[in-house]
Design a protein around this motif. Structure first.
Motif, PDB file in Angstrom:
ATOM      1  N   PRO A 178      50.617  21.251 -10.771  1.00 27.16           N
ATOM      2  CA  PRO A 178      51.387  20.563 -11.816  1.00 27.16           C
ATOM      3  C   PRO A 178      52.759  21.204 -11.983  1.00 27.16           C
ATOM      4  CG  PRO A 178      49.618  21.873 -12.781  1.00 27.16           C
ATOM      5  CD  PRO A 178      49.452  21.974 -11.306  1.00 27.16           C
ATOM      6  N   PRO A 179      53.744  20.448 -12.466  1.00 26.75           N
ATOM      7  CA  PRO A 179      55.057  21.051 -12.692  1.00 26.75           C
ATOM      8  C   PRO A 179      54.957  22.147 -13.754  1.00 26.75           C
ATOM      9  CG  PRO A 179      54.982  18.779 -13.516  1.00 26.75           C
ATOM     10  CD  PRO A 179      53.709  19.028 -12.787  1.00 26.75           C
ATOM     11  N   LYS A 192      56.453  22.764 -16.382  1.00 29.98           N
ATOM     12  CA  LYS A 192      56.578  22.383 -17.798  1.00 29.98           C
ATOM     13  C   LYS A 192      55.212  22.076 -18.415  1.00 29.98           C
ATOM     14  CE  LYS A 192      57.408  17.556 -16.725  1.00 29.98           C
ATOM     15  NZ  LYS A 192      58.310  16.466 -16.579  1.00 29.98           N
ATOM     16  N   VAL A 193      54.216  21.744 -17.588  1.00 27.57           N
ATOM     17  CA  VAL A 193      52.885  21.446 -18.129  1.00 27.57           C
ATOM     18  C   VAL A 193      52.309  22.699 -18.791  1.00 27.57           C
ATOM     19  CG1 VAL A 193      50.515  20.793 -17.533  1.00 27.57           C
ATOM     20  CG2 VAL A 193      52.438  19.562 -16.519  1.00 27.57           C
ATOM     21  N   TRP A 194      52.392  23.807 -18.078  1.00 27.37           N
ATOM     22  CA  TRP A 194      51.891  25.066 -18.645  1.00 27.37           C
ATOM     23  C   TRP A 194      52.709  25.469 -19.864  1.00 27.37           C
ATOM     24  CZ3 TRP A 194      47.915  27.926 -19.264  1.00 27.37           C
ATOM     25  CH2 TRP A 194      48.033  29.263 -19.635  1.00 27.37           C
ATOM     26  N   GLU A 196      54.212  23.607 -21.948  1.00 34.43           N
ATOM     27  CA  GLU A 196      53.866  22.749 -23.081  1.00 34.43           C
ATOM     28  C   GLU A 196      52.490  23.125 -23.665  1.00 34.43           C
ATOM     29  OE1 GLU A 196      55.562  20.802 -24.826  1.00 34.43           O
ATOM     30  OE2 GLU A 196      54.071  19.636 -25.924  1.00 34.43           O
ATOM     31  N   ILE A 197      51.558  23.483 -22.789  1.00 31.97           N
ATOM     32  CA  ILE A 197      50.239  23.926 -23.269  1.00 31.97           C
ATOM     33  C   ILE A 197      50.418  25.174 -24.140  1.00 31.97           C
ATOM     34  CG2 ILE A 197      48.025  24.934 -22.536  1.00 31.97           C
ATOM     35  CD1 ILE A 197      48.336  23.163 -19.960  1.00 31.97           C
ATOM     36  N   ARG A 220      51.934  24.257 -27.459  1.00 32.89           N
ATOM     37  CA  ARG A 220      51.017  23.580 -28.376  1.00 32.89           C
ATOM     38  C   ARG A 220      49.960  24.529 -28.931  1.00 32.89           C
ATOM     39  NH1 ARG A 220      49.389  18.122 -25.362  1.00 32.89           N
ATOM     40  NH2 ARG A 220      47.668  18.254 -26.854  1.00 32.89           N
ATOM     41  N   LEU A 221      49.595  25.525 -28.157  1.00 29.17           N
ATOM     42  CA  LEU A 221      48.581  26.470 -28.631  1.00 29.17           C
ATOM     43  C   LEU A 221      49.202  27.604 -29.435  1.00 29.17           C
ATOM     44  CD1 LEU A 221      46.256  26.677 -25.495  1.00 29.17           C
ATOM     45  CD2 LEU A 221      45.820  25.480 -27.644  1.00 29.17           C
ATOM     46  N   HIS A 274      51.020  29.882 -28.168  1.00 31.49           N
ATOM     47  CA  HIS A 274      51.028  31.098 -27.338  1.00 31.49           C
ATOM     48  C   HIS A 274      52.398  31.319 -26.715  1.00 31.49           C
ATOM     49  CE1 HIS A 274      46.471  30.387 -26.324  1.00 31.49           C
ATOM     50  NE2 HIS A 274      46.690  30.587 -27.598  1.00 31.49           N
ATOM     51  N   ALA A 327      53.864  34.602 -26.083  1.00 37.76           N
ATOM     52  CA  ALA A 327      52.984  35.616 -25.513  1.00 37.76           C
ATOM     53  C   ALA A 327      53.469  35.955 -24.107  1.00 37.76           C
ATOM     54  CB  ALA A 327      51.560  35.094 -25.462  1.00 37.76           C
ATOM     55  N   GLN A 385      51.912  36.082 -21.516  1.00 35.07           N
ATOM     56  CA  GLN A 385      51.217  35.337 -20.472  1.00 35.07           C
ATOM     57  C   GLN A 385      51.801  33.953 -20.247  1.00 35.07           C
ATOM     58  OE1 GLN A 385      49.916  36.516 -23.193  1.00 35.07           O
ATOM     59  NE2 GLN A 385      48.512  38.140 -22.660  1.00 35.07           N
ATOM     60  N   PRO A 439      51.948  31.832 -16.168  1.00 34.60           N
ATOM     61  CA  PRO A 439      50.557  32.132 -15.885  1.00 34.60           C
ATOM     62  C   PRO A 439      50.391  33.091 -14.724  1.00 34.60           C
ATOM     63  CG  PRO A 439      51.114  29.895 -15.236  1.00 34.60           C
ATOM     64  CD  PRO A 439      52.267  30.430 -16.000  1.00 34.60           C
ATOM     65  N   ASP A 440      51.378  33.151 -13.879  1.00 31.81           N
ATOM     66  CA  ASP A 440      51.216  33.976 -12.699  1.00 31.81           C
ATOM     67  C   ASP A 440      51.612  35.422 -12.950  1.00 31.81           C
ATOM     68  OD1 ASP A 440      52.370  31.274 -10.630  1.00 31.81           O
ATOM     69  OD2 ASP A 440      50.443  31.668 -11.554  1.00 31.81           O
ATOM     70  N   ALA A 473      45.138  31.905 -18.749  1.00 31.76           N
ATOM     71  CA  ALA A 473      46.227  31.698 -17.794  1.00 31.76           C
ATOM     72  C   ALA A 473      45.699  31.675 -16.362  1.00 31.76           C
ATOM     73  CB  ALA A 473      47.279  32.794 -17.954  1.00 31.76           C
ATOM     74  N   TYR A 521      43.822  28.514 -15.732  1.00 32.93           N
ATOM     75  CA  TYR A 521      44.789  27.432 -15.493  1.00 32.93           C
ATOM     76  C   TYR A 521      45.331  27.504 -14.071  1.00 32.93           C
ATOM     77  CZ  TYR A 521      48.989  24.577 -15.794  1.00 32.93           C
ATOM     78  OH  TYR A 521      49.946  23.621 -15.558  1.00 32.93           O
ATOM     79  N   GLN A 522      45.680  28.727 -13.695  1.00 32.83           N
ATOM     80  CA  GLN A 522      46.278  28.913 -12.377  1.00 32.83           C
ATOM     81  C   GLN A 522      45.327  28.440 -11.271  1.00 32.83           C
ATOM     82  OE1 GLN A 522      47.390  33.043 -11.863  1.00 32.83           O
ATOM     83  NE2 GLN A 522      47.512  32.730  -9.661  1.00 32.83           N
ATOM     84  N   TYR A 556      45.033  18.414 -12.211  1.00 29.16           N
ATOM     85  CA  TYR A 556      46.255  17.614 -12.214  1.00 29.16           C
ATOM     86  C   TYR A 556      46.167  16.506 -11.156  1.00 29.16           C
ATOM     87  CZ  TYR A 556      51.246  16.527 -12.243  1.00 29.16           C
ATOM     88  OH  TYR A 556      52.456  15.882 -12.340  1.00 29.16           O
ATOM     89  N   GLN A 568      47.866  18.524 -19.954  1.00 33.13           N
ATOM     90  CA  GLN A 568      48.140  19.339 -21.158  1.00 33.13           C
ATOM     91  C   GLN A 568      47.026  19.165 -22.182  1.00 33.13           C
ATOM     92  OE1 GLN A 568      51.907  17.685 -22.122  1.00 33.13           O
ATOM     93  NE2 GLN A 568      52.961  18.874 -20.562  1.00 33.13           N
ATOM     94  N   VAL A 609      44.464  22.110 -23.535  1.00 37.19           N
ATOM     95  CA  VAL A 609      44.414  22.456 -24.965  1.00 37.19           C
ATOM     96  C   VAL A 609      42.962  22.340 -25.445  1.00 37.19           C
ATOM     97  CG1 VAL A 609      45.104  21.669 -27.267  1.00 37.19           C
ATOM     98  CG2 VAL A 609      46.827  21.886 -25.463  1.00 37.19           C
TER      99      VAL A 609
END
Lengths: 231, 176
Positions: A62-63, A65-67, A69-70, A73-74, A76, A79, A81, A84-85, B22, B25-26, B33, B51, B55
């Motif tokens: 996924p692009p 921006k998906v992460w 945005e998650i 919304r949470l 986080h 944070a 993290q 994610p990588d 994280a 997700y990774q 997706y 998303q 969530v």
């Protein structure tokens, strides 16, 4: 209608899971699942039965921006993290990352445009074939000690208002590094950046970008991933 | 991957570990997706479904029950149901280019998968081609009955019975 006949709720569960139970019938079935454990269990069983059909769908990253945005919304988002990588490097703010890679991207895009004088015939040491989701090859990337040559196949259909950008995806899960914009016809010869020769490369990736390339320094929408092979 | 990796990550996610989330997700987001994109076609809707799914996964990680299926099955189901909701909400009309979208009889990378996966493939192979195709169009491409009618050029009653009978045969075969 008596939904508690096993054959009947089983058939509904199957259609719920494959997605053909729609509209009000779908909502009604969700209520039944909450009321009756047996119906819920039958649905879970169908989920397990059919999940394997998804394996015919090739993964698509996924692009970024998906992460983002998650995380937003949470709550986080600040944070460490958020990228994610990068969980192991809490000291580095993700925004700094973006700025850094953005700068690197700008420099490298510029590099990519300069065709070096002595590009010539050093042996190709690495190749990658970027294919679309139907396995049609779109770009053939050949890397020699000094140059990177990209050829376009006739399977590529250029899109208006879209550029394609090539990225190196590091194996340590750091942010992708831009290798520059890809040609949409013919071929392109450019200097090969040193980092293409580290053992730290997981794959190459191609993203879809607005004209001129990624505005953020990160891939906007990753379309394809291609492993880089030594030859 | 499932037992060694995803389950511990989900357990840690359930206790609020953002690093584990994280990592989860990774590892799983490319699969989720892709499933959403295949069903919804439009990248912005696939973004939204992914998303929403993650969530929900964050909030509901503690509700996962191992006896009801693998972690990946649980996660993929969440994104699939969200995609179906979004289709209804955005009134997505689903088109599949059957020429471009040759539906594989078998996944290309079949050998990578488990015994359950192989069993599913064998059982899918035993179905009539029309039943198999109708089930795949519905499940993988997210088509409604009517949309399958359109794509396979057969009457609604026929399509419904292909799917219903196909699923019955599949269950019989899978539970052997």
């Amino acid at each position: 209608m008596n939904y508690l006949i096993e054959e009947r709720y089983n058939a509904l569960a199957a259609e719920y899971v494959i997605g053909t139970l729609r509209g009000k019938a779908r909502i009604r079935f969700q209520k039944l699942m909450m009321q009756y454990q047996a119906i819920h269990d039958a649905t879970c069983l169908w989920e397990q039965y059919l999940e394997g059909l998804n394996h015919s769908v090739a993964p698509v990253t996924p692009p970024p921006k998906v992460w983002a945005e998650i995380q937003r919304r949470l709550g986080h988002a600040d944070a460490p993290q958020a990228v994610p990588d990068q969980p192991a490097k809490p000291s580095r703010n993700p925004w700094q990352w973006t700025a850094l890679t953005g700068l690197a991207a700008a420099v490298i895009v510029a590099l990519f445009l300069i065709v070096p004088q002595k590009t010539a015939e050093l042996p190709v040491s690495q190749v990658a074939i970027v294919s679309d989701n139907d396995n049609q090859p779109l770009w053939i990337v050949e890397v020699s000690r000094e140059s990177i040559k990209v050829r376009v196949t006739d399977a590529l259909a250029p899109l208006p208002d879209t550029d394609y950008e090539l990225w190196m995806v590091p194996a340590n899960d750091a942010a992708p590094i831009s290798l520059g914009l890809l040609p949409e016809s013919g071929s392109l010869l450019a200097a090969a950046p040193d980092f293409l020769f580290s053992d730290n490369i997981k794959a190459l990736a191609v993203s879809k970008e607005p004209p001129g390339g990624s505005p953020t320094g990160s891939p906007s929408e990753v379309l394809y991933i291609a492993p880089l092979f030594k030859v | 991957m499932e037992h060694e990796t995803l389950f511990p990550l989900l357990c840690n996610t359930a206790s609020g570990d953002k690093n584990a989330f994280a990592k989860l997700y990774q590892i799983t987001s490319p699969q989720l997706y892709a499933v959403a994109l295949k069903m919804l076609k439009k990248p912005d809707l696939a973004d939204e479904a992914t998303q929403d799914a993650f969530v929900k996964i964050w909030h509901n990680a503690g509700h996962y029950q191992r006896a009801k299926g693998t972690v990946l099955t649980w996660m993929v189901s969440i994104v699939r149901y969200r995609a179906l909701d979004l289709m209804r909400y955005h009134k997505v009309r689903n088109e599949v280019d059957l020429e471009a979208e040759a539906i594989p009889d078998k996944p290309d990378n079949a050998q990578r998968f488990s015994a359950e996966q192989q069993k599913l493939e064998e059982c899918m192979d035993e179905l009539d081609q029309s039943q198999r195709q109708a089930i795949q169009l519905a499940y993988v491409n997210g088509l409604s009955h009517q949309e399958v009618v359109h794509h396979l050029s057969s009457p609604l009653g026929t399509i419904k019975s292909w799917i219903r009978r196909g699923l019955q045969s599949l269950k019989r075969c899978l539970s052997l």
